[in-house]
Motif scaffolding. Sequence first.
Motif: not given
Lengths: 76, 211
Positions: B105-108, B123-137
Amino acid sequence: MRKDQHVVPNPKGGWSVRASGAAKASRVFRTQDDAVKHARDLAKREHSELFVHGRDGAIRERNSYGNDPCPPKDER
Amino acid sequence: MGFESNVFVNCPFYDESIPLLRPILFVILDLGLTPRIALEALDSGKPRVEKIITLIEKSKYGIHDLSRLKAKKRGEYYRLNMPFELGLDVGCRLFGGEQWATKRCLILEAERFRYQAAISDVSGSDIAVHRNDPPAAATAVRNWLNTEARLRAPGPTRIWNRFTDFMAANYVRLTERGYSDADVARLPVPELIEDMRRWIAEPDDGDEARP
């Protein structure tokens, strides 16, 4: 071969000008306005199309600078 | 559509979320994987939760966007579907048996650490931050799938460029068929996925941006 020009958000920041299908941007600008000016010049020179994309990649503006499929009739 | 290549996409589908959803779906397809979304089986008579469970069982990978957890204004309900479906996915991995133990699983999230205030158990899962920015997502999803599925994916910028080429080509194709700008913006997600699939499968004509 005619290459349409795109103004697209650069994932690393700023705005890229890139021809359709090109792997890399020809130039990157800090502002979208500057990128659009440059891309428009290229599109006019190459008689191609200009696509301005939004931050989400969707098309915000499209302008054709050549090969108009419906040119105005000559009224002479 | 096999378990190993299916990616369950647990993201909001309403208008304001589409700018993030589009590139996420494109990245999955461009990497040769298959997005599985709740909308694909809307016409069947099964209850929604059963459809979701079926999709989760069929998908090795899950992408869960929790960035809409928080209500934006007083009186607005916060949305629980996304964390609920994340829980189902994690539960399937933990309790489903040997085959499902390999699920990933990836949590955005929109902001770093914000999820911890609302759902600290992840906590401890794979988490990525996209800042509501499409290229970052798009970059976050590409990077995670590249690692987890052991792909040799093209770089994030190249995939983003291909996504923008697709958006332009699809805009031209749709407007020539009588779609208005509003129609294009609100293209139903299953139709969008089919258009992406078709474009990706087209011959490349020397397209440098293609992998």
